[in-house]
Design an enzyme around this catalytic site. Structure first.
Site, PDB file in Angstrom:
ATOM      1  N   ASP A 216     -81.805  41.564 -11.092  1.00  0.00           N
ATOM      2  CA  ASP A 216     -83.177  41.324 -10.647  1.00  0.00           C
ATOM      3  C   ASP A 216     -83.145  40.661  -9.264  1.00  0.00           C
ATOM      4  O   ASP A 216     -82.197  40.883  -8.519  1.00  0.00           O
ATOM      5  CB  ASP A 216     -83.931  40.500 -11.710  1.00  0.00           C
ATOM      6  N   HIS A 239     -82.622  43.022  -6.707  1.00  0.00           N
ATOM      7  CA  HIS A 239     -83.947  43.415  -6.233  1.00  0.00           C
ATOM      8  C   HIS A 239     -84.306  42.756  -4.903  1.00  0.00           C
ATOM      9  O   HIS A 239     -85.451  42.803  -4.479  1.00  0.00           O
ATOM     10  CB  HIS A 239     -85.018  43.114  -7.290  1.00  0.00           C
TER      11      HIS A 239
END
Ligand SMILES: *[C@@H]1O[C@H](CO)[C@@H](O)[C@H](O)[C@H]1NC(C)=O
Length: 393
Positions: A216, A239
């Site tokens: 993430d 991310h």
């Protein structure tokens, strides 16, 4: 001749200094009953060592020697009597069964510590079982953050490696003056919600010379973050670096004075992102500097998304109250994995203002130039901007 006389004297002196200031204030967890076999529960021993070290009138070191130590959910609470160094040579592992955490929310929590340093060591939360549970769609516990600091001041975190966190690797909440450097936060690319470093309600944090490879956000910057500096970050997979999600709450603190510089993003979903829910909020983002960044095959190298609202639920007005201003993107170069390399989608009711683009060079494929898209984004551009700037003046 002279030398042989001086050396023993110096030696005696140094030994004396060592004993009087150093060695006597080392609290080794093994002396408190911790077992380096990786299977015996050392939680109680760690707590006893902490109580002794934290209660020491002179500056102290809590020492975790080499070996593997099994530790369950634990809170290291302050304030401590003196300066404290938590030095780890070995590996600290979480229970193999993720259900052991129940609903604690955290694995290792440092609370109200000040003049504190966490140095070295590997922390392996063994998140695999938990990720598998979530992916299978069963009902699972909420999961835990690996290393959390709350209400902590004057902290140094260096040389630490965190692996396989269930949720976020490291969080700073309500902290001031924290230097995080030379750390590694590692989890597989497909592990869900394994953010690297999450910061909120904190002032004066620096995050430098570190590597985040995770499933993430590499860094997530939440409400109430001020004077945050990130540099020399290697991010990816993951991310990217995200300010937000903001506007989770109606009454929210702003984000002010964030700098990210001299960093490389490799194969990430985003490069630099500012993200807010499309709903009312008192929050804001201002004085942000993204500079000297390299993007390697990044899906959204530059992105503002103020329309975040999965499934169109909970966003009655469909526009964000978060005001974004004074954001500079300078010297950002490299490759985009999608055609739209730059996307600045601001709130319908609150345009982004004071956006500066300077020396941007993002390419897509040979023969297919990258594109940009703006909505309600106001600002100026300087130097060469590729793809062409879509800002309005
Ligand atoms: C912005 O933050 C940096 C640390 O990242 C700090 O040195 C600087 O003084 C801050 N600027 C203001 C105006 O507070």
């Amino acid at each position: 001749m002279k030398k042989s006389k001086i050396t023993p004297l110096l030696f005696t002196l140094l030994t004396f200094i060592d004993i009087s200031t150093g060695a006597s204030n080392v609290f080794n967890v093994v002396s408190f009953g911790a077992n380096p076999d990786g299977v015996t529960d050392s939680t109680a021993a760690f707590l006893k060592a902490w109580q002794a070290a934290c209660g020491s009138a002179a500056s102290a070191t809590m020492m975790v020697p080499s070996g593997t130590f099994l530790v369950k959910t634990i809170t290291f609470g302050g304030p401590c009597k003196s300066e404290l160094k938590f030095q780890v040579a070995g590996t600290v592992v979480a229970p193999a069964d993720y259900r052991a955490f129940r609903n604690s929310g955290y694995w290792i929590l440092f609370k109200k510590v000040s003049k504190f340093s966490l140095v070295g060591g590997t922390f392996d939360a063994r998140g695999n079982g938990f990720w598998a549970c979530r992916k299978s769609g069963q009902s699972c516990p909420p999961g835990v953050r690996s290393i959390s600091f709350s209400s902590a001041n004057d902290v140094i975190i260096s040389g630490v490696k965190s692996m396989n966190s269930q949720m976020t690797h490291m969080t700073l909440n309500g902290c001031t003056n924290v230097a995080v450097r030379n750390i590694k936060l590692l989890a597989p690319k497909n592990s869900p919600n394994t953010d690297g470093l999450d910061v909120q309600l904190s002032t004066g944090v620096t995050f430098t010379e570190s590597t985040v490879q995770t499933g993430d956000d590499c860094v997530a910057i939440g409400p109430g973050t001020r004077n945050f500096l990130i540099s020399k970050l290697a991010c990816g997979p993951g991310h990217g670096v995200s300010i937000g999600s903001l506007a989770k709450e109606l009454n929210e603190e702003g984000v002010d004075n964030v700098t990210l510089s001299s960093s490389v993003f490799t194969g990430t979903q985003n490069g630099v992102r500012i993200k807010s829910w499309a709903r009312p909020s008192t929050g804001y983002v201002k004085n942000v500097f993204f500079k000297d960044l390299i993007m390697k095959n990044v899906q959204n190298p530059i992105i503002i998304d103020q329309n975040y609202c999965p499934d169109h639920k909970g966003c009655p007005t469909e526009h964000s109250g978060v005001k974004i201003s004074q954001v500079t993107y300078k010297n950002i170069q490299g490759t985009s994995a999608t055609k739209q390399a730059m996307k600045l989608v601001c709130s319908k009711s609150n345009p982004c203002t004071g956006i500066t683009l300077q020396d941007i060079k993002l390419t897509y494929k040979k023969g297919t130039p990258a594109t940009s898209y703006c909505f309600n984004a106001v600002g100026t551009s300087l130097g060469v901007i590729q793809p062409t700037s879509c800002l309005t003046r």
